[in-house]
Design a protein around this motif. Structure first.
Motif, short mmCIF file in Angstrom:
data_model
loop_
_atom_site.label_atom_id
_atom_site.label_comp_id
_atom_site.label_asym_id
_atom_site.label_seq_id
_atom_site.Cartn_x
_atom_site.Cartn_y
_atom_site.Cartn_z
N LEU A 28 -12.37 -12.01 -1.92
CA LEU A 28 -12.20 -10.70 -2.94
C LEU A 28 -12.47 -9.49 -2.98
O LEU A 28 -11.48 -8.23 -3.56
N TRP A 29 -13.10 -9.35 -2.35
CA TRP A 29 -13.92 -7.57 -2.65
C TRP A 29 -13.05 -7.05 -1.20
O TRP A 29 -12.46 -6.02 -1.26
N TRP A 30 -12.76 -8.19 -0.12
CA TRP A 30 -11.64 -7.59 1.10
C TRP A 30 -10.32 -6.67 0.19
O TRP A 30 -9.24 -6.02 0.99
N TYR A 31 -9.75 -7.80 -0.85
CA TYR A 31 -7.79 -8.08 -1.11
C TYR A 31 -9.09 -6.57 -2.04
O TYR A 31 -7.91 -5.75 -2.42
N MET A 32 -10.01 -5.86 -3.12
CA MET A 32 -10.06 -4.79 -3.79
C MET A 32 -9.98 -3.63 -3.15
O MET A 32 -10.05 -2.64 -3.11
N TRP A 33 -10.80 -3.71 -1.65
CA TRP A 33 -10.51 -2.62 -0.75
C TRP A 33 -8.69 -2.37 -0.37
O TRP A 33 -8.73 -1.55 -0.44
N ALA A 34 -8.50 -3.25 -0.14
CA ALA A 34 -6.80 -2.98 0.53
C ALA A 34 -6.31 -2.41 -0.68
O ALA A 34 -5.21 -1.79 -0.27
N VAL A 35 -6.34 -3.32 -1.75
CA VAL A 35 -6.06 -2.17 -3.16
C VAL A 35 -6.15 -1.04 -3.49
O VAL A 35 -5.20 -0.19 -3.71
N GLU A 36 -7.50 -0.49 -3.27
CA GLU A 36 -7.91 0.93 -3.19
C GLU A 36 -6.93 1.30 -1.35
O GLU A 36 -7.07 2.91 -1.91
N ARG A 37 -7.16 1.30 -0.63
CA ARG A 37 -6.46 1.47 0.28
C ARG A 37 -5.09 1.71 0.08
O ARG A 37 -4.45 2.83 0.44
N ALA A 38 -4.80 1.09 -0.39
CA ALA A 38 -2.53 0.88 -0.98
C ALA A 38 -2.77 2.73 -2.29
O ALA A 38 -2.10 2.62 -2.18
N HIS A 39 -3.97 2.18 -3.05
CA HIS A 39 -4.01 2.97 -3.80
C HIS A 39 -3.88 4.53 -3.01
O HIS A 39 -3.05 5.77 -3.57
N ARG A 40 -4.74 5.06 -2.10
CA ARG A 40 -4.73 6.18 -2.29
C ARG A 40 -3.40 6.35 -0.82
O ARG A 40 -2.91 7.67 -0.82
N GLN A 41 -2.82 5.36 0.08
CA GLN A 41 -2.20 6.12 0.88
C GLN A 41 -0.87 6.25 0.81
O GLN A 41 -0.03 7.12 1.06
N LYS A 42 -0.07 5.43 -0.51
CA LYS A 42 0.47 5.75 -1.08
C LYS A 42 1.84 5.38 -0.77
O LYS A 42 3.24 5.96 -1.15
N THR A 43 1.83 4.67 0.63
CA THR A 43 3.49 4.16 1.26
C THR A 43 3.36 2.84 0.73
O THR A 43 2.75 1.91 0.83
N TRP A 44 4.73 1.77 1.26
CA TRP A 44 5.43 1.12 1.09
C TRP A 44 4.12 -0.42 1.99
O TRP A 44 3.79 -1.46 1.35
N LYS A 45 3.88 0.71 3.44
CA LYS A 45 3.29 -0.55 4.55
C LYS A 45 2.45 -1.00 4.02
O LYS A 45 2.11 -1.93 4.00
N ALA A 46 1.08 0.04 3.14
CA ALA A 46 0.64 -0.09 2.56
C ALA A 46 0.41 -1.14 1.54
O ALA A 46 -1.42 -2.12 1.58
N GLN A 47 1.07 -1.43 0.76
CA GLN A 47 1.10 -2.47 -0.03
C GLN A 47 1.19 -4.40 0.87
O GLN A 47 0.77 -5.45 -0.24
N LEU A 48 1.02 -3.92 1.50
CA LEU A 48 1.88 -5.68 2.79
C LEU A 48 0.55 -6.07 2.60
O LEU A 48 -0.10 -7.52 2.45
N LEU A 49 -0.72 -5.28 3.48
CA LEU A 49 -2.63 -5.95 3.52
C LEU A 49 -2.84 -6.67 2.31
O LEU A 49 -3.51 -7.35 2.04
N PRO A 50 -2.90 -5.70 0.63
CA PRO A 50 -3.62 -5.93 -0.22
C PRO A 50 -2.62 -7.70 -0.01
O PRO A 50 -2.86 -8.81 -1.38
N ALA A 51 -1.53 -7.78 0.00
CA ALA A 51 -0.23 -8.92 -1.03
C ALA A 51 -1.28 -10.18 -0.19
O ALA A 51 -1.08 -11.41 -0.90
N ALA A 52 -1.12 -9.90 1.49
CA ALA A 52 -1.85 -10.79 2.13
C ALA A 52 -3.13 -11.70 1.80
O ALA A 52 -2.97 -12.85 1.88
N PHE A 53 -3.62 -10.85 1.36
CA PHE A 53 -5.54 -11.08 1.27
C PHE A 53 -5.46 -11.56 -0.02
O PHE A 53 -6.19 -12.85 -0.40
N PHE A 54 -4.76 -11.83 -1.08
CA PHE A 54 -4.14 -11.75 -2.09
C PHE A 54 -4.05 -12.98 -1.71
O PHE A 54 -4.04 -14.06 -3.04
N SER A 55 -2.76 -13.62 -1.24
CA SER A 55 -2.49 -15.14 -0.78
C SER A 55 -3.63 -15.84 0.06
O SER A 55 -3.88 -17.00 -0.66
N VAL A 56 -4.15 -15.23 0.63
CA VAL A 56 -5.42 -15.66 1.27
C VAL A 56 -6.61 -16.17 0.44
O VAL A 56 -7.24 -16.99 -0.04
N LEU A 57 -6.64 -15.27 -0.60
CA LEU A 57 -7.39 -15.75 -1.36
C LEU A 57 -7.26 -16.96 -2.57
O LEU A 57 -7.87 -17.58 -3.51
#
Length: 481
Positions: A139-168
């Protein structure tokens, strides 16, 4: 020069403390499968079968797969799962530090993260063969990935939180409300680009990530249709019968809220039922409140509030472990505020809090390992009985099966079944646990005059508040109808 030396000292001290804490948690990780769910997960390492509740729906394939990897080195399956939980939980030190380092120096971020991860009750609840510890770490890795995607503002950055949420979700499905953080990302993307295709692609990618573990679990059950049929039966039982939800529990709602906030969250979750720890956090909380500003990520706040509602209404109120994410997020906020304004004695106070939490938590970990679970004690005693007997239980029978006890035992949920079945044991002693008697009482049947107390078995109520105390009774009046 002095500041540089001080930073290095506190970083070194923090890393050393963290290493000792991890080592202690690994050493005292629980080797017992003492509840129905813990048996489910432990059996799954030997044979994965969701229909046979190895484990129960939806199968949690990522958690079981990780457990199998550790089980290759640790013979005891319950111990292997407990160790997996500890390792994944403490991996969260990295995303927590990264989230905090944007608001404070690295040494302060390290001690804030360690203050969160050393939470006494979270250590105890995580070092068991359930999926709570691993889920909290992911869950912490997922929340970090969400914040990372929020800062980077690219479409590719959204893939990492989606992947972590699947693992979760493949580790603990009840953390589904945290999926709201993805909705925030998609909403921001829509406001920024106004392109439906981008959002649709993000949603499709997230769905495909989820399909990986769903398809893997469904394949073991003969396909998606059979898998979802099994899921419907499980969900129906959870909300209407054994799940301890607000809909199935006779507990008044006001009392449920009081137990949720005061007993489960504050007294157990934050203080680990320790007055010294409660007083320490009262002082730390007061200092943090007067300290500099620190704002939690909006996605974290909203998803945590949604999870709080879910935990209050749709989880078993008797099990405080369902509040682990709320405990961690609260401590994250408290320590974030505490370190938001630099103070020379901040690291020293945090170190004292970490040592106090660690002492309480490790003491509880040691206690749960040194003192076998009450159901294990009961099984050992019954093994020594010579005369013919049968014992009627509730969930304890699942543990008896796991332990392969040599005596007859049966799960009994209804008094009418008990009356019929006990006639098969006219020449044997009839025993039952206190949970059977309490179940009869809930059905309006008081059997207290017809049983004799034999012995009470006790283990850690913090580790297992439901089956930490088991009393064995003998049926002495066969004439009752």
């Amino acid at each position: 020069m002095n500041k540089r030396f001080g930073d290095r000292f506190w970083i070194g001290f923090g890393v050393g403390t963290a290493a000792l804490l991890v080592g202690a948690c690994l050493y005292w990780a629980s080797p017992y499968a003492a509840t129905w769910d813990e048996v489910d997960f432990s059996l799954a390492l030997e044979r994965y079968d969701v229909l046979a509740m190895q484990p129960h729906f939806p199968g949690y394939p990522y958690f079981v797969l990780g457990g199998m990897a550790v089980h290759a080195f640790i013979a005891n399956p319950a111990k292997a799962l407990s160790i997996l939980n500890v390792l994944v939980l403490f991996s969260a030190a990295f995303p927590i530090v990264l989230l905090l380092a944007r608001h404070m120096p690295r040494p302060a971020a390290l001690w804030a993260a360690l203050s969160v991860l050393s939470s006494s009750y979270v250590l105890l609840a995580s070092a068991r063969p359930m999926s709570d510890g691993a889920a909290l770490g992911v869950l912490w890795w997922y929340m970090w990935a969400v914040e990372r995607a929020h800062r980077q503002k690219t479409w590719k950055a959204q893939l990492l939180p989606a992947a972590f949420f699947s693992v979760l979700m493949g580790i603990r499905l009840s953390y589904a409300p945290f999926g709201a953080a993805l909705l925030f990302l998609w909403h921001e993307d829509w406001n920024r680009h106004r392109r439906f295709g981008r959002v649709a692609a993000s949603v499709l990618a997230a769905a495909l990530f989820q399909l990986i573990w769903v398809a893997a679990a469904a394949r073991t059950e003969g396909g998606l249709f059979s898998f979802f049929q099994l899921g419907w039966a499980f969900v129906h039982g959870h909300f209407s019968d054994w799940g301890g939800t607000a809909a199935a529990s006779p507990l008044p709602f006001s009392e449920r809220v009081q137990r949720f906030l005061i007993d489960n969250f504050l007294w157990t979750g934050i203080a680990c039922q320790n007055a010294w720890l409660l007083a320490a956090y009262a002082a730390i909380g007061a200092i943090a409140w007067r300290a500099g500003r620190f704002r939690l990520p909006r996605a974290l706040v909203v998803s945590a509030l949604l999870y709080a509602v879910w935990a209050l209404l749709a989880q078993n109120i008797e099990k405080p472990r369902h509040l682990l994410p709320l405990i961690h997020f609260t401590l994250f906020y408290v320590w974030g505020r505490f370190f938001a304004s630099p103070r020379p004695w901040g690291a020293a106070l945090a170190a004292a809090a970490v040592l106090l939490q660690a002492a309480v938590g490790i003491g509880q970990l040691r206690e749960q390992v040194v003192t076998p679970p009450a159901v294990y004690q009961l099984a050992d005693d019954l093994r020594d009985k010579r005369q013919p007997f049968v014992v009627y239980t509730w969930e304890e029978t699942r543990v008896f099966d796991y332990l392969r006890v040599p005596f007859p035992h049966k799960e009994v949920l209804h008094f009418s079944f008990f009356l019929q079945d006990k006639e098969n044991y006219r020449h044997a002693a009839i025993y039952m646990t206190n949970h059977v008697i309490e179940g009869f009482k809930a059905q309006g049947i008081d059997v207290s005059r017809h049983v004799r107390k034999v012995k009470t078995y006790r283990s850690s109520l913090l580790a297992d508040p439901v089956y930490g105390t088991i009393t064995l009774y003998e049926w002495v009046d066969g004439a009752v109808r």
